[in-house]
Write a protein that holds these residues in place. Structure first.
Motif, short mmCIF file in Angstrom:
data_model
loop_
_atom_site.label_atom_id
_atom_site.label_comp_id
_atom_site.label_asym_id
_atom_site.label_seq_id
_atom_site.Cartn_x
_atom_site.Cartn_y
_atom_site.Cartn_z
N MET A 69 -26.36 90.23 24.42
CA MET A 69 -26.47 88.77 24.32
C MET A 69 -26.26 88.09 25.68
SD MET A 69 -27.38 87.84 21.30
CE MET A 69 -27.01 86.08 21.39
N TYR A 118 -33.21 81.93 27.41
CA TYR A 118 -33.57 80.86 26.50
C TYR A 118 -34.52 79.89 27.18
CZ TYR A 118 -29.55 82.57 23.91
OH TYR A 118 -28.67 83.37 23.22
N GLY A 136 -35.35 82.19 22.20
CA GLY A 136 -34.50 83.10 22.95
C GLY A 136 -35.02 84.52 22.81
N GLU A 157 -29.27 80.78 19.47
CA GLU A 157 -28.36 81.85 19.86
C GLU A 157 -27.85 82.63 18.64
OE1 GLU A 157 -24.43 82.51 22.65
OE2 GLU A 157 -24.68 80.59 21.64
#
Length: 90
Positions: free
Chosen positions: A15, A20, A30, A49
């Protein structure tokens, strides 16, 4: 590394690589470049997210189940063969 939560660490490090973009309609997309096909959309950056994390989790689980080669992230290699030790007498 020293962490006992390898999958959680793998997800967090993946992550951290997320990219993005804000689209013309004001929504967000994203993606994680090192994880092909992991892509998400959301009306807010936070929603995007969250959706990306969920997509990543599903992608990892499916990849493990199907035996796909997953990218090594920060020396975390999820591609190792499972080792089955004897349970002995319980």
């Amino acid at each position: 590394m020293g962490t006992q939560f390898v999958l959680s660490e793998y997800i967090n490090l993946s992550m951290a690589q997320a990219v993005y973009d804000k689209l013309e309609d004001g929504t967000f997309t994203g993606r994680i470049p090192s994880c092909p096909g992991v892509l998400a959309f959301g009306t807010t950056l936070r929603q995007c997210e969250d959706e990306l994390r969920s997509t990543l989790e599903d992608w990892i689980l499916l990849g493990l189940k199907l035996g796909h080669k997953l990218p090594v992230i920060a020396n975390i290699n999820l591609n190792r063969e499972a080792r089955h030790d004897s349970m002995g007498a319980v």
